[in-house]
Each structure stands twice: as C-alpha cells, then as structure tokens.
Design a protein around this motif. Structure first.
Motif, mmCIF file in Angstrom:
data_model
loop_
_atom_site.group_PDB
_atom_site.id
_atom_site.type_symbol
_atom_site.label_atom_id
_atom_site.label_comp_id
_atom_site.label_asym_id
_atom_site.label_seq_id
_atom_site.Cartn_x
_atom_site.Cartn_y
_atom_site.Cartn_z
ATOM 1 N N GLY A 23 -63.044 22.527 -40.239
ATOM 2 C CA GLY A 23 -63.451 23.864 -39.808
ATOM 3 C C GLY A 23 -63.625 24.824 -40.975
ATOM 4 O O GLY A 23 -64.390 25.783 -40.891
ATOM 5 N N ASP A 24 -62.918 24.587 -42.061
ATOM 6 C CA ASP A 24 -63.034 25.422 -43.264
ATOM 7 C C ASP A 24 -64.288 25.088 -44.070
ATOM 8 O O ASP A 24 -64.731 25.894 -44.889
ATOM 9 C CB ASP A 24 -61.821 25.220 -44.186
ATOM 10 C CG ASP A 24 -60.519 25.698 -43.575
ATOM 11 O OD1 ASP A 24 -60.546 26.711 -42.846
ATOM 12 O OD2 ASP A 24 -59.476 25.058 -43.845
ATOM 13 N N ARG A 25 -64.837 23.919 -43.851
ATOM 14 C CA ARG A 25 -65.928 23.415 -44.693
ATOM 15 C C ARG A 25 -67.137 24.348 -44.734
ATOM 16 O O ARG A 25 -67.696 24.601 -45.804
ATOM 17 C CB ARG A 25 -66.354 22.029 -44.219
ATOM 18 C CG ARG A 25 -67.305 21.351 -45.169
ATOM 19 C CD ARG A 25 -67.806 20.014 -44.595
ATOM 20 N NE ARG A 25 -68.737 19.411 -45.507
ATOM 21 C CZ ARG A 25 -69.980 19.836 -45.692
ATOM 22 N NH1 ARG A 25 -70.441 20.864 -45.026
ATOM 23 N NH2 ARG A 25 -70.786 19.223 -46.561
ATOM 24 N N ASN A 26 -67.545 24.880 -43.608
ATOM 25 C CA ASN A 26 -68.754 25.718 -43.563
ATOM 26 C C ASN A 26 -68.614 27.000 -44.384
ATOM 27 O O ASN A 26 -69.513 27.357 -45.140
ATOM 28 C CB ASN A 26 -69.143 26.049 -42.115
ATOM 29 C CG ASN A 26 -69.701 24.847 -41.399
ATOM 30 O OD1 ASN A 26 -70.172 23.892 -42.017
ATOM 31 N ND2 ASN A 26 -69.628 24.878 -40.080
ATOM 32 N N TRP A 27 -67.491 27.713 -44.232
ATOM 33 C CA TRP A 27 -67.373 28.958 -44.997
ATOM 34 C C TRP A 27 -67.173 28.686 -46.474
ATOM 35 O O TRP A 27 -67.574 29.476 -47.330
ATOM 36 C CB TRP A 27 -66.323 29.908 -44.421
ATOM 37 C CG TRP A 27 -64.887 29.498 -44.510
ATOM 38 C CD1 TRP A 27 -64.166 28.841 -43.574
ATOM 39 C CD2 TRP A 27 -63.991 29.741 -45.604
ATOM 40 N NE1 TRP A 27 -62.876 28.655 -44.013
ATOM 41 C CE2 TRP A 27 -62.732 29.201 -45.253
ATOM 42 C CE3 TRP A 27 -64.112 30.365 -46.837
ATOM 43 C CZ2 TRP A 27 -61.627 29.254 -46.089
ATOM 44 C CZ3 TRP A 27 -63.004 30.432 -47.672
ATOM 45 C CH2 TRP A 27 -61.780 29.871 -47.295
ATOM 46 N N ILE A 28 -66.568 27.544 -46.833
ATOM 47 C CA ILE A 28 -66.444 27.182 -48.244
ATOM 48 C C ILE A 28 -67.829 26.849 -48.803
ATOM 49 O O ILE A 28 -68.188 27.288 -49.900
ATOM 50 C CB ILE A 28 -65.467 25.997 -48.431
ATOM 51 C CG1 ILE A 28 -64.050 26.411 -48.044
ATOM 52 C CG2 ILE A 28 -65.507 25.494 -49.873
ATOM 53 C CD1 ILE A 28 -63.063 25.256 -47.980
ATOM 54 N N ALA A 29 -68.617 26.096 -48.038
ATOM 55 C CA ALA A 29 -69.980 25.751 -48.478
ATOM 56 C C ALA A 29 -70.816 27.020 -48.685
ATOM 57 O O ALA A 29 -71.589 27.106 -49.645
ATOM 58 C CB ALA A 29 -70.641 24.822 -47.474
ATOM 59 N N GLU A 30 -70.646 28.006 -47.802
ATOM 60 C CA GLU A 30 -71.360 29.281 -47.970
ATOM 61 C C GLU A 30 -70.923 29.982 -49.258
ATOM 62 O O GLU A 30 -71.741 30.540 -49.981
ATOM 63 C CB GLU A 30 -71.116 30.199 -46.771
ATOM 64 C CG GLU A 30 -71.831 29.775 -45.517
ATOM 65 C CD GLU A 30 -71.465 30.639 -44.325
ATOM 66 O OE1 GLU A 30 -70.891 31.743 -44.523
ATOM 67 O OE2 GLU A 30 -71.748 30.220 -43.190
ATOM 68 N N GLN A 31 -69.637 29.946 -49.534
ATOM 69 C CA GLN A 31 -69.110 30.593 -50.732
ATOM 70 C C GLN A 31 -69.573 29.871 -52.006
ATOM 71 O O GLN A 31 -69.753 30.489 -53.042
ATOM 72 C CB GLN A 31 -67.579 30.630 -50.673
ATOM 73 C CG GLN A 31 -66.976 31.664 -51.565
ATOM 74 C CD GLN A 31 -65.536 31.985 -51.165
ATOM 75 O OE1 GLN A 31 -65.028 31.543 -50.150
ATOM 76 N NE2 GLN A 31 -64.884 32.770 -51.994
ATOM 77 N N PHE A 32 -69.784 28.561 -51.915
ATOM 78 C CA PHE A 32 -70.230 27.760 -53.063
ATOM 79 C C PHE A 32 -71.756 27.639 -53.148
ATOM 80 O O PHE A 32 -72.262 26.965 -54.044
ATOM 81 C CB PHE A 32 -69.633 26.356 -52.985
ATOM 82 C CG PHE A 32 -68.172 26.264 -53.306
ATOM 83 C CD1 PHE A 32 -67.429 27.366 -53.707
ATOM 84 C CD2 PHE A 32 -67.524 25.047 -53.215
ATOM 85 C CE1 PHE A 32 -66.080 27.255 -54.005
ATOM 86 C CE2 PHE A 32 -66.174 24.926 -53.515
ATOM 87 C CZ PHE A 32 -65.455 26.032 -53.907
#
Length: 140
Positions: A23-32
C-alpha cells in the motif's frame, strides 16, 4: 548512442522491502518519480530499485534505497532523517547524485582518444604553390 527501447521507470522497477507495505508503494513511487529521467538511460529489464526502512517512525529509523543496474556495481543510499518523507527525499536525491557520478566516470570526456575525432579540412593549394611543387617534382 542508441535509444533504450524499454526505459526503466520507478513505477516499473521499484519494490518495497522491510518496513513498507504494498500500500505504501504508490506514494513512494510518486515521491521517487523525479528519478525517471535519470533511469531512462537503462533498460527496465536490467534495473531494480528496492526501498526499505528499519524501525519505521522511531527515533533511530533508517531508510535504505538500493539500485541494481546490469553491468554496474550496486548503489546503496541511506538516510537517518526522523521524518519519513524527508528520509525518502534524502535517499532519492543521493541516488540521483550517485547515478550521475557513475555516468560521468564512464564518459570519455577527458580521454581525447575515445572521443569522436573529426578530420581536418585540407586547404586548397594556391596556383603559385602548385607551380613550385611541379617544378620540385620535375627536378627530382
């Protein structure tokens, strides 16, 4: 230099490790996402990113971002920032710097023998010089 047919992107290459959920993957991908421009020079099939966090949201948390690109050494960046977002930004920016440094080391900028060399133009011979050369050739 040929263009990469299937360029690497954060969304395609990122996996989350310890301390993060899918569930954290999407917002981390956006940040990266700003790493996409730097990763585009590599094939997606040959590139992997993994982010993990130890002791999440505790005083001593440690975020680690690892990058594997086929044919290159693994790059590891870490941050001990207390704020998770700040730590993610820190490892992202450090990875970008390290990727840029690695690319710079591989470029032939300072080795003139590896750079493309253009042939010098041959200056036309003036008529007076041509007569001298003919005279030299006849006497030889």
């Amino acid at each position: 230099m040929s263009a990469v047919t299937n360029p690497a992107t954060v969304a395609e290459c990122l996996r989350v490790g310890a301390g993060f959920s899918q569930g954290d993957r999407n917002w981390i991908a956006e940040q990266f996402a700003t790493l996409d421009a730097r990763l585009a020079g590599f094939h997606a099939d040959a590139t992997e990113l993994e982010v993990s966090v130890k002791d999440r949201e505790a005083r001593g948390q440690k975020v680690t971002l690892e990058c594997w690109v086929a044919g290159r050494q693994k790059i590891v960046t870490t941050s001990t920032e207390e704020d998770l977002h700040a730590a993610l930004n820190d490892v992202r920016d450090d990875l970008r710097r390290k990727l840029n440094d690695a690319k710079t080391r591989q470029e032939p900028r300072s080795n003139k023998h590896l750079r493309e060399v253009t042939q010098p133009e041959i200056a036309p011979v003036a008529d007076d010089d041509a007569d001298l050369h003919r005279a030299d050739a006849e006497t030889a």
